[in-house]
Scaffold this active site. Structure first.
Site, mmCIF file in Angstrom:
data_model
loop_
_atom_site.group_PDB
_atom_site.id
_atom_site.type_symbol
_atom_site.label_atom_id
_atom_site.label_comp_id
_atom_site.label_asym_id
_atom_site.label_seq_id
_atom_site.Cartn_x
_atom_site.Cartn_y
_atom_site.Cartn_z
ATOM 1 N N GLY A 1 0.814 -1.225 0.000
ATOM 2 C CA GLY A 1 0.000 0.000 0.000
ATOM 3 C C GLY A 1 0.836 1.258 0.000
ATOM 4 N N GLY B 1 2.519 3.659 1.552
ATOM 5 C CA GLY B 1 3.023 3.875 2.904
ATOM 6 C C GLY B 1 3.522 5.289 3.123
ATOM 7 N N ARG B 2 3.819 5.954 2.025
ATOM 8 C CA ARG B 2 4.252 7.354 2.159
ATOM 9 C C ARG B 2 3.794 8.192 0.972
ATOM 10 N NH1 ARG B 2 10.589 7.342 0.821
ATOM 11 N NH2 ARG B 2 10.629 5.570 -0.581
ATOM 12 N N ASP C 1 8.359 5.759 8.350
ATOM 13 C CA ASP C 1 7.921 7.085 8.800
ATOM 14 C C ASP C 1 7.047 7.867 7.812
ATOM 15 O OD1 ASP C 1 9.752 7.641 6.872
ATOM 16 O OD2 ASP C 1 11.187 8.662 8.177
ATOM 17 N N GLY C 2 6.837 7.319 6.626
ATOM 18 C CA GLY C 2 5.992 8.023 5.661
ATOM 19 C C GLY C 2 6.669 9.206 4.989
ATOM 20 N N ARG D 1 3.755 13.649 -7.763
ATOM 21 C CA ARG D 1 3.736 12.856 -8.991
ATOM 22 C C ARG D 1 2.380 13.009 -9.671
ATOM 23 N NH1 ARG D 1 6.093 7.013 -7.130
ATOM 24 N NH2 ARG D 1 4.084 6.741 -6.098
ATOM 25 N N ARG E 1 -1.700 -0.236 -9.661
ATOM 26 C CA ARG E 1 -0.587 -1.156 -9.928
ATOM 27 C C ARG E 1 -1.102 -2.581 -10.060
ATOM 28 N NH1 ARG E 1 3.466 1.754 -6.636
ATOM 29 N NH2 ARG E 1 2.565 3.809 -6.407
ATOM 30 N N ASP F 1 4.279 -4.451 -7.107
ATOM 31 C CA ASP F 1 3.670 -3.226 -6.574
ATOM 32 C C ASP F 1 4.248 -1.995 -7.266
ATOM 33 O OD1 ASP F 1 5.934 -4.306 -5.011
ATOM 34 O OD2 ASP F 1 5.872 -2.398 -3.972
ATOM 35 N N ASN F 2 5.280 -2.186 -8.077
ATOM 36 C CA ASN F 2 5.870 -1.069 -8.812
ATOM 37 C C ASN F 2 5.617 -1.182 -10.309
ATOM 38 O OD1 ASN F 2 6.857 -0.017 -6.423
ATOM 39 N ND2 ASN F 2 8.886 -0.904 -6.647
HETATM 40 P P1 AMP Z 1 9.149 0.798 -2.697
HETATM 41 O O1 AMP Z 1 10.210 -0.249 -2.650
HETATM 42 O O2 AMP Z 1 9.657 2.195 -2.593
HETATM 43 O O3 AMP Z 1 8.244 0.637 -3.868
HETATM 44 O O4 AMP Z 1 8.258 0.617 -1.377
HETATM 45 C C1 AMP Z 1 7.683 -0.608 -0.988
HETATM 46 C C2 AMP Z 1 6.647 -0.363 0.069
HETATM 47 O O5 AMP Z 1 7.224 0.238 1.224
HETATM 48 C C3 AMP Z 1 5.486 0.525 -0.344
HETATM 49 O O6 AMP Z 1 4.334 0.034 0.247
HETATM 50 C C4 AMP Z 1 5.883 1.875 0.230
HETATM 51 O O7 AMP Z 1 4.772 2.677 0.459
HETATM 52 C C5 AMP Z 1 6.553 1.456 1.534
HETATM 53 N N1 AMP Z 1 7.524 2.450 2.008
HETATM 54 C C6 AMP Z 1 8.748 2.716 1.504
HETATM 55 N N2 AMP Z 1 9.350 3.698 2.199
HETATM 56 C C7 AMP Z 1 8.494 4.080 3.163
HETATM 57 C C8 AMP Z 1 8.524 5.061 4.203
HETATM 58 N N3 AMP Z 1 9.584 5.838 4.400
HETATM 59 N N4 AMP Z 1 7.446 5.163 4.984
HETATM 60 C C9 AMP Z 1 6.374 4.373 4.814
HETATM 61 N N5 AMP Z 1 6.281 3.434 3.879
HETATM 62 C C10 AMP Z 1 7.314 3.279 3.040
HETATM 63 MG MG MG Z 2 6.663 1.194 -4.635
#
Ligand code: AMP
Ligand code: MG
Length: 559
Positions: free
Chosen positions: A121, A123-124, A156-157, A214, A221, A295-296
């Site tokens: 989901g 997350g940030r 931390d979002g 963005r 996704r 998810d990407n």
């Molecule tokens: P990513 O590898 O950047 O696509 O992130 C994978 C997952 O981790 C996604 O659900 C992001 O929303 C979550 N995520 C990555 N960095 C953070 C962060 N600093 N705070 C909260 N969620 C994060």
């Molecule tokens: Mg991602």
């Protein structure tokens, strides 16, 4: 400058007159807890039976605009003056809400590095809603780094400046390269510090925080579908599928009392085709995504989530910029098309409960290879300057291409510079192949692509290849100027080399001086143009000092 209350120029908007129409949250079920109290409900948890949670951006200390994309602003009908208003930084730093905006974080799952990871989901990231422009286009705006959501797990979002600069610049660079991508409207410094352990080696340190806005037609996704399939929630899987068809594949949309058995394989075929075009474009320009988890992967076949991505400097099929993937190399340059297929199979599996039988989905999956091979052949022919790809039984051009890749890899050669220089090799206007002075060619035209001067053995091998190339180009018939024009239109001269981004980041971090970010943004607006005044600084191989420096070749996922 037009402000609230004043009439806007036809087709142009102000921050106050942006029109939101938030179909995703209006038409789809949300997380009930968040609908009752979005602040209280904003704790990490599993969110079941919902597509999103309503959220609010967390205030930041001092939002200030570092950069914006004028082209992306224009998509929304926003002028440059509008972007320069203090209200712009406040809104896109998450401190004020634009009228009509209803922020939400989407719920999705995903396969990470080949394994099902459950709920992930936003997350940030949080979507502000969908802007409808004067011309009727719809663009979803999304802040990345605007604070925690129910999907933040233990994180931390927030986002740091370095990763935000990288996402901002690369989104726009990819657009100008003609690669399907999400866009970036703005880069805002938060004035807050964010703690990160960059190399995951027990050395956490504070870094400046930032937020990127963005922009895309949708951020849906593969993982949005996967989460419902994995949870056996067929009802919501179907709702999401119907919404996606209605909104993003309208010609395939189905009356809501009719089954989706025909439409979804057709949708999957479209996703296969657009994904194939996207990844073929990555290969053409030498881009490595780095984290091709499901998810990407966008349902629209656009590049999404710029994390530890990179650009191939010296050509290396096994290269990955992502340190987390260093030993497996799952997401290396060479694997990218195959990984797309693996991910598309995950999407097909997620759609299966709605289609009932695998055969139509399997058939749709086959369209990836068909599209990919066609685009690859077209692009490789153009990269070499040929009017057509001579494949078929003789495989003449495949052999020429593979031998070239072998040379580039064996003797470190810059992928970007080589093709640009090859365009200057005389073929039709030069001597016949056997008489070509290949040594002179290597020492003059091609020299700037080599990371080390050619050895005698290298000269022989390159000499043979160049003679074959000249023979093939002469046979093609186009004069040298036409061949060069064809090549220069697909072989970029300027790409966002990791070390260039890193230099700009270090400057911005150290002194708050964003001039290098602006300079790169400007340069990368015209990646195929000669821009002779930029050549000395930006048309260069990666310098030796950057070979193994953190941020310049390899990156961690820490962002
Ligand atoms: P990513 O590898 O950047 O696509 O992130 C994978 C997952 O981790 C996604 O659900 C992001 O929303 C979550 N995520 C990555 N960095 C953070 C962060 N600093 N705070 C909260 N969620 C994060
Ligand atoms: Mg991602």
């Amino acid at each position: 400058m037009t402000h609230a209350g004043e009439s806007s120029v036809a087709g142009m908007a102000t921050l106050e007159t942006l029109q939101f129409d938030n179909t995703f949250i209006r038409e789809l079920p949300g997380d009930e807890l968040s609908q009752m109290d979005k602040v209280k409900a904003n704790v990490p948890r599993q969110v079941e039976g919902a597509m999103y949670s309503l959220v609010e951006p967390t205030r930041v200390a001092k939002p200030s605009l570092i950069a914006f994309s004028r082209e992306c602003a224009k998509l929304l009908g926003l002028s440059e003056e509008e972007c320069a208003r203090p209200e712009f930084a406040k809104a896109l730093g998450g401190n004020t809400l634009l009228s009509g905006s209803e922020p939400y974080a989407a719920c999705y799952g995903g396969h990470q590095f080949g394994n099902w990871a459950g709920q992930l989901g936003d997350g940030r990231a949080m979507s502000l809603g969908e802007v409808v422009t004067g011309t009727g286009e719809r663009w979803e705006l999304q802040l990345k780094g605007a604070g925690p959501t129910p999907y933040s797990r233990r994180a931390d979002g927030r986002a740091v400046l370095r990763s935000s600069v990288r996402e901002f610049l690369c989104s726009e660079a990819m657009f100008h390269l003609g690669v399907p991508t999400t866009r970036a409207l703005s880069l805002v410094a938060t004035g807050d510090q964010v703690v990160r352990d960059v190399m995951y080696d027990g050395n956490p340190a504070p870094e400046p925080g930032a937020i990127v806005c963005r922009v895309a037609p949708s951020f849906i996704r593969f993982g949005n579908f996967e989460i419902f399939a994995a949870r056996g929630d067929k009802k919501n899987l179907e709702r999401l599928a119907r919404y996606t068809l209605d909104r993003h594949f309208p010609d395939l949309s189905v009356e809501h009392d009719k089954p989706l058995t025909d439409a979804l394989p057709k949708m999957l075929q479209r996703v296969c085709e657009t994904t194939a075009e996207m990844v073929a474009a990555w290969q053409r320009v030498g881009f490595v995504h780095g984290v091709m988890n499901t998810d990407n992967m966008s349902i629209l076949g656009i590049t999404i989530d710029y994390g530890p991505y990179g650009w191939v400097d010296n050509f290396d099929r096994k290269w990955t910029p992502n340190t987390t993937d260093n030993s497996m190399k799952r997401y290396c340059f060479y694997n990218q098309p195959g990984i797309c297929v693996w991910n598309l199979v995950r999407l097909a599996n997620a759609l299966l409960p709605l289609v009932g039988e695998p055969a139509p989905l399997e058939q749709a999956l086959a369209s990836f290879e068909k599209t990919y091979l066609a685009v690859e052949a077209r692009d490789r022919a153009a990269k070499l300057g040929f009017s057509e790809w001579r494949g078929g039984e003789s495989g003449e051009d495949s052999k020429l291409w593979e031998d070239l890749e072998g040379l580039l890899e064996k003797w470190e050669t810059d992928y970007t510079i080589l093709f640009r220089q090859l365009a200057q090799v005389p073929a039709v206007s030069g001597p016949p192949p056997a008489a070509v002075d290949t040594d002179a060619m290597l020492d003059s035209v091609l020299a700037r692509a080599f990371y080390a001067p050619p050895t005698p053995g290298q000269r022989v091998m390159w000499g043979k290849w160049l003679q074959r190339y000249v023979a093939r180009a002469r046979d093609d018939g186009a004069d040298d100027a036409a061949r060069r024009a064809r090549m220069d239109a697909v072989n970029p001269k300027y790409v966002l080399r990791n070390y260039l981004a890193q230099e700009a980041i270090e400057r911005a971090e150290a002194s708050g001086d964003a001039s290098s970010v602006h300079e790169l943004l400007e340069l990368l607006r015209r990646p195929y143009d000669e821009q002779p005044d930029k050549e000395e600084r930006f048309y260069q191989r990666r310098p030796e000092w950057a070979r193994s420096k953190v941020g310049c070749s390899a990156l961690s996922c820490s962002s």
